[in-house]
Write an enzyme that holds these catalytic residues in place. Structure first.
Site, PDB file in Angstrom:
ATOM      1  N   PHE A 255       0.634  -0.896   0.041  1.00  0.00           N
ATOM      2  CA  PHE A 255       0.316  -0.168   0.108  1.00  0.00           C
ATOM      3  C   PHE A 255       0.649   1.664  -0.332  1.00  0.00           C
ATOM      4  O   PHE A 255       2.078   1.136   0.656  1.00  0.00           O
ATOM      5  CB  PHE A 255      -1.152  -0.033   1.495  1.00  0.00           C
ATOM      6  CG  PHE A 255      -1.702   1.305   1.308  1.00  0.00           C
ATOM      7  CD1 PHE A 255      -2.776   0.815   0.501  1.00  0.00           C
ATOM      8  CD2 PHE A 255      -1.604   2.234   2.045  1.00  0.00           C
ATOM      9  CE1 PHE A 255      -3.827   1.987   0.409  1.00  0.00           C
ATOM     10  CE2 PHE A 255      -2.548   3.541   1.365  1.00  0.00           C
ATOM     11  CZ  PHE A 255      -3.795   3.343   0.855  1.00  0.00           C
TER      12      PHE A 255
ATOM     13  N   ASP B 144       3.490  -4.624   8.880  1.00  0.00           N
ATOM     14  CA  ASP B 144       1.908  -3.927   8.971  1.00  0.00           C
ATOM     15  C   ASP B 144       1.040  -4.600   8.797  1.00  0.00           C
ATOM     16  O   ASP B 144       0.968  -5.515   7.890  1.00  0.00           O
ATOM     17  CB  ASP B 144       2.641  -3.160   7.197  1.00  0.00           C
ATOM     18  CG  ASP B 144       0.879  -1.267   7.306  1.00  0.00           C
ATOM     19  OD1 ASP B 144       0.220  -2.629   8.115  1.00  0.00           O
ATOM     20  OD2 ASP B 144       1.044  -1.407   6.582  1.00  0.00           O
TER      21      ASP B 144
ATOM     22  N   TYR C 137      -9.407   0.908  11.474  1.00  0.00           N
ATOM     23  CA  TYR C 137     -11.360   1.015  10.959  1.00  0.00           C
ATOM     24  C   TYR C 137     -11.612  -0.081  10.020  1.00  0.00           C
ATOM     25  O   TYR C 137     -12.651   0.215   8.784  1.00  0.00           O
ATOM     26  CB  TYR C 137     -10.746   2.223  10.567  1.00  0.00           C
ATOM     27  CG  TYR C 137      -9.997   2.671   9.681  1.00  0.00           C
ATOM     28  CD1 TYR C 137     -10.606   2.466   8.299  1.00  0.00           C
ATOM     29  CD2 TYR C 137      -9.468   3.274  10.598  1.00  0.00           C
ATOM     30  CE1 TYR C 137      -9.171   2.154   7.460  1.00  0.00           C
ATOM     31  CE2 TYR C 137      -7.928   3.911   9.265  1.00  0.00           C
ATOM     32  CZ  TYR C 137      -7.914   3.393   7.682  1.00  0.00           C
ATOM     33  OH  TYR C 137      -6.951   4.310   7.282  1.00  0.00           O
ATOM     34  N   LYS C 138     -10.547  -1.154  10.020  1.00  0.00           N
ATOM     35  CA  LYS C 138     -10.794  -2.209   8.522  1.00  0.00           C
ATOM     36  C   LYS C 138     -11.833  -3.658   9.450  1.00  0.00           C
ATOM     37  O   LYS C 138     -12.417  -3.486   9.795  1.00  0.00           O
ATOM     38  CB  LYS C 138      -9.607  -2.816   8.046  1.00  0.00           C
ATOM     39  CG  LYS C 138      -8.809  -1.287   7.134  1.00  0.00           C
ATOM     40  CD  LYS C 138      -7.707  -1.816   6.588  1.00  0.00           C
ATOM     41  CE  LYS C 138      -6.992  -0.601   5.558  1.00  0.00           C
ATOM     42  NZ  LYS C 138      -7.447  -0.366   4.651  1.00  0.00           N
TER      43      LYS C 138
ATOM     44  N   ARG D 147     -11.961  -6.219  -5.674  1.00  0.00           N
ATOM     45  CA  ARG D 147     -11.125  -6.512  -4.097  1.00  0.00           C
ATOM     46  C   ARG D 147     -12.441  -7.186  -3.945  1.00  0.00           C
ATOM     47  O   ARG D 147     -13.632  -6.560  -3.128  1.00  0.00           O
ATOM     48  CB  ARG D 147     -10.801  -5.284  -3.829  1.00  0.00           C
ATOM     49  CG  ARG D 147     -10.062  -6.378  -2.702  1.00  0.00           C
ATOM     50  CD  ARG D 147      -8.816  -5.206  -2.255  1.00  0.00           C
ATOM     51  NE  ARG D 147      -9.820  -4.043  -1.518  1.00  0.00           N
ATOM     52  CZ  ARG D 147      -8.804  -3.144  -0.173  1.00  0.00           C
ATOM     53  NH1 ARG D 147      -8.158  -3.438  -0.205  1.00  0.00           N
ATOM     54  NH2 ARG D 147      -9.395  -2.467  -0.250  1.00  0.00           N
TER      55      ARG D 147
END
Lengths: 415, 415
Positions: free
Chosen positions: B128, B200, B225-226, B374
């Site tokens: 990312f 990460d 927040y995922k 995705r």
């Protein structure tokens, strides 16, 4: 004593106060006189409405779609511009993001990027400490950087500014004494020496009109949870004058500051404008409470706000000195209202215990080591009669020595 | 085709799912199959209760007193420890604070402080992007620092690790493909070369059991927040192994990381423990929503979660290939569930339009440039029948070529 206002004169001041109706927008506990809005501002109906909409509609029902449909991604700039109006910034010069501390780090690095051949950071020994800690952090990443402190290396900040100075980091209003700096004059002094100036507006944004562009300021930071009433720990703001944007570099180069954040490129390319000071994904719920709080500011005349703020402070000083002076409290703020922020401090050797006793009676100010009682006057929800009642409680506590009760001497961490 | 599960078999899987009751804790819109919990997790009743308590009671009524009485100042550690339990950290090794990007900056600096004589950061070209941008930012403050990228400087990350490498920054699960790294093996590889490793965990925390200490990891960051469902932009976390604490230095040295934050000293002295990774005042409202979300995790068996996650992904792959394979969709994730996070990607030359058509029908996944659809499977609120229905919608859109409608081709920024 004959010139000291009495309770009826104070009542008349409230009756003619043009900002008096603003108090209805806020939610304050019964039986409390809240003189700590300079530490954490009061809640408002508008903030709660935004918070609830953001949580229950946008998050729960909109889910990922709300990043676009509810314009979450634009909040940093949208709210930045609304604060910008209060601090003398043009649109596109202010973002709301991260914390004041982190923004100081970015602003100092950005200032240093404009003066690569200089190595000195000037700050105030009396600063709120995080400014100094962040300057230390920046210096640690720039070998050879020196920090000069007012009160340590020279008595005044002006004496520290010479042609070795890259950046002057200075508080507009001192967090402890409430002393107000002359923004235009000090900015000119810094510029005359070829230095960049970073203003910390934590204790002036929302407390008075601020005119960054009028003073030709370079960068500024500040918090939104004090006078702006954004909620506990609401994200901070950062201002950078447009003339500098393309030259400013800061190392917290996260994807939100990228020119094309959704292109997912491998290499960093800073946004052309103020977004280059963004880094990572921001706390939307906290931002939305702030958005509600800022709605209120759209209806505020900042000149009236300042006038009331000065009057509240002057009245407080007058009443405390008249009714409590004999108990040893001493003014620890500028007496002249035009040289003061929206707060007044008094010192007393037993300040800690006295403040605890006041808080127990519902008069909430705060204590700052070693001996200061600090009282903030947020003109949107504090009235003249609040000042009267606060002084009356202080007088009673001093007169009866109520503060001597052992429970008031126990220290706890306070922010 | 005979071995492909039918709708009744899928129903049976839901009926015997031990995590099925967890869905009741969440609030999801009617008519939506939400396969984007890997981007923004769902809201929950518990999060709303915490948010409302924090806003309406603690902020509005408690005001400044809530910093102590409501333990706001301790949230960073308290929530850190609760996440720590899910990622294999011991108490006192994790804090919740700031953003993932900012925490990457701190973690990289901290790693470099352990290896002052080395100058190479290794990362993944397929990372990312913010990880790479932050590595660039760190390198800009450390002249001579080099960045080596997997996929650019060598095909595999292992080949990039040698005795010049100070730190390896690596994603546990790839955000695009869902590919899962072997944490223990790569950590060993880094350590064998004398390097520090920073994991990460954005796409693995809350998606599977993670065992940082079992793998002897040094540092880690991740977002909340995922899969953790903390709310939009909820603050991120940072882990540092206790054995390193006293030696770790990071330049975002704000007052929250000070050993005595309320002593208001002029000089910075880092906290002895994990709090040295804190910087400025945190957004309490967002933190409190996260606190509610984490309450749910106290009741989750992570082994069962992982098992269901793999089964959901396997079922999705099987059904998509059986029912949609003829339309040109191709698996873009590992087929083996044990090598995959909790997401599955398929590529198709018209992925963008197909995903828009899916979203319009209430099947929410996301698009990642240039050609990937995705789909995330959050096992706490996604069931087997959701997978069935999502594939059925995808099949219909492909079969009828519904995605060809011009409105589906219009791109907007998505996170």
């Amino acid at each position: 004593m004959s010139s000291v206002p009495g309770v009826s004169e104070v009542g008349a001041l409230d009756a003619s106060d043009p900002l008096r109706h603003m108090r209805e927008r806020f939610i304050l506990p019964e039986g409390v006189i809240y003189l700590d809005g300079n530490s954490l501002g009061a809640a408002s109906k508008a903030a709660f409405i935004e918070l609830e909409t953001a949580a229950k509609e946008e998050w729960a029902q909109g889910l990922i779609r709300s990043w676009n449909k509810a314009h979450w991604f634009e909040l940093t700039q949208q709210l930045g511009d609304r604060i910008g109006r209060l601090i003398g910034a043009a649109p596109g010069e202010t973002v709301v993001t991260d914390t004041t501390s982190t923004n100081i780090y970015k602003a100092l690095h950005a200032a240093l990027s404009l003066r690569p051949d200089r190595s000195v950071i000037v700050a105030e020994g009396s600063s709120f400490p995080t400014d100094l800690y962040m300057a230390e952090g920046v210096a640690a990443t720039r070998p050879g950087t020196q920090i000069r402190l007012e009160g340590v290396n020279a008595p005044t900040i002006e004496e520290l500014i010479d042609d070795k100075v890259a950046v002057v980091l200075v508080n507009h209003v001192n967090y402890r004494s409430g002393e107000l700096r002359d923004m235009a004059a000090l900015t000119r002094k810094a510029h005359d020496a070829g230095a960049i100036i970073v203003w910390d507006l934590c204790h002036s944004a929302g407390a008075m009109p601020v005119d960054l562009n009028g003073a030709d300021a370079d960068l500024a930071v500040g918090c939104t949870y004090k006078y702006l009433n954004g909620g506990p720990g609401a994200p901070a703001f950062l201002f950078a004058a447009k003339r500098h944007h393309q030259d400013l570099r800061q190392p917290l180069s996260g994807w939100w500051g990228h020119a094309k954040p959704f292109a997912f490129e491998q290499g960093y390319e800073a946004d052309a404008g103020i977004r280059r000071f963004l880094c990572g994904t921001q706390p939307i719920l906290s931002l939305r409470a702030l958005k509600g709080a800022l709605d209120i500011w759209d209806d505020v005349d900042m000149a009236l706000l300042r006038q009331k703020s000065v009057e509240l402070g002057n009245l407080f000083i007058e009443l405390v000195e008249a009714h409590c002076g004999r108990f040893g409290v001493k003014l620890a703020s500028p007496r002249d209202g035009t040289s003061r922020g929206s707060q007044v401090s008094f010192s007393h050797e037993n300040s800690y215990a006295i403040m605890q006793a006041l808080i127990e009676r519902g008069v909430i100010g705060d204590f700052r080591a070693p001996d200061v009682m600090r009282f903030g006057f947020a003109p949107l929800y504090i009235g003249y009669h609040d000042v009267w009642n606060a002084v009356d409680a202080l007088r009673d506590i001093l007169e009866t020595e109520a503060w001597r009760e052992p429970r008031f001497a126990v220290r706890a961490a306070v922010t």
